[in-house]
Scaffold this motif. Structure first.
Motif, mmCIF file in Angstrom:
data_model
loop_
_atom_site.group_PDB
_atom_site.id
_atom_site.type_symbol
_atom_site.label_atom_id
_atom_site.label_comp_id
_atom_site.label_asym_id
_atom_site.label_seq_id
_atom_site.Cartn_x
_atom_site.Cartn_y
_atom_site.Cartn_z
ATOM 1 N N GLY A 88 2.209 1.693 -3.365
ATOM 2 C CA GLY A 88 1.137 2.145 -4.244
ATOM 3 C C GLY A 88 0.828 3.619 -4.063
ATOM 4 O O GLY A 88 0.543 4.334 -5.033
ATOM 5 N N LEU A 89 0.890 4.086 -2.833
ATOM 6 C CA LEU A 89 0.641 5.513 -2.580
ATOM 7 C C LEU A 89 1.760 6.384 -3.149
ATOM 8 O O LEU A 89 1.515 7.517 -3.568
ATOM 9 C CB LEU A 89 0.471 5.762 -1.084
ATOM 10 N N SER A 113 -2.948 7.312 -11.089
ATOM 11 C CA SER A 113 -4.204 7.284 -10.337
ATOM 12 C C SER A 113 -5.439 7.082 -11.204
ATOM 13 O O SER A 113 -6.458 6.617 -10.722
ATOM 14 C CB SER A 113 -4.351 8.557 -9.507
ATOM 15 N N THR A 135 0.831 -1.204 0.000
ATOM 16 C CA THR A 135 0.000 0.000 0.000
ATOM 17 C C THR A 135 0.867 1.256 0.000
ATOM 18 O O THR A 135 0.588 2.212 -0.730
ATOM 19 C CB THR A 135 -0.948 -0.002 1.213
ATOM 20 N N ARG A 163 1.030 6.797 -6.861
ATOM 21 C CA ARG A 163 -0.308 7.308 -7.158
ATOM 22 C C ARG A 163 -0.344 8.521 -8.092
ATOM 23 O O ARG A 163 -1.174 8.556 -9.003
ATOM 24 C CB ARG A 163 -1.031 7.640 -5.864
ATOM 25 N N TYR A 191 -4.639 0.041 -11.464
ATOM 26 C CA TYR A 191 -4.069 0.605 -10.238
ATOM 27 C C TYR A 191 -5.097 0.576 -9.111
ATOM 28 O O TYR A 191 -4.790 0.185 -7.990
ATOM 29 C CB TYR A 191 -3.581 2.035 -10.482
ATOM 30 N N ARG A 192 -6.301 0.991 -9.416
ATOM 31 C CA ARG A 192 -7.355 1.010 -8.392
ATOM 32 C C ARG A 192 -7.657 -0.396 -7.881
ATOM 33 O O ARG A 192 -7.867 -0.597 -6.678
ATOM 34 C CB ARG A 192 -8.605 1.668 -8.945
ATOM 35 N N MET A 249 -4.749 -1.534 -5.630
ATOM 36 C CA MET A 249 -4.800 -0.866 -4.326
ATOM 37 C C MET A 249 -5.908 -1.456 -3.454
ATOM 38 O O MET A 249 -5.735 -1.633 -2.244
ATOM 39 C CB MET A 249 -4.996 0.645 -4.492
#
Length: 93
Positions: free
Chosen positions: A58-59, A66, A55, A62, A71-72, A75
């Motif tokens: 991933g942030l 995004s 996570t 982003r 990607y969504r 996550m």
């Protein structure tokens, strides 16, 4: 077929970071198993640590990807992994 820039960045991110995080999280699981932590507790700690590391990565990426659906979904999977780990710790610990 030509990939757009977001898809290429996401592909490179997944290709080059996830295996390293997997090895680190697996080492944590191995150490927990060696020292005799109960299996459900060890798996809960593993899932939380693995999910949190993914996570965070991933942030970091982003701003670049995004808008990408993949990607969504990844996550959501990463956060779900943390939730499963918490469930294992609460139910199995």
């Amino acid at each position: 077929m030509d990939m757009d820039e977001e898809a290429r960045v996401l592909r490179d991110y997944l290709t080059f970071t996830v295996p390293h995080v997997t090895v680190l999280a697996g080492a944590i699981l191995g150490i927990l198993m060696i020292i005799g932590v109960p299996v459900r507790t060890a798996l809960g700690i593993f899932a939380i640590a693995y999910g949190l590391m993914l996570t965070v990565l991933g942030l970091i990426i982003r701003p670049h990807v995004s808008g990408n659906l993949l990607y969504r979904l990844t996550m959501a999977f990463f956060v779900g992994l943390v939730a499963v780990g918490a469930f294992l710790l609460l139910r199995g610990g």
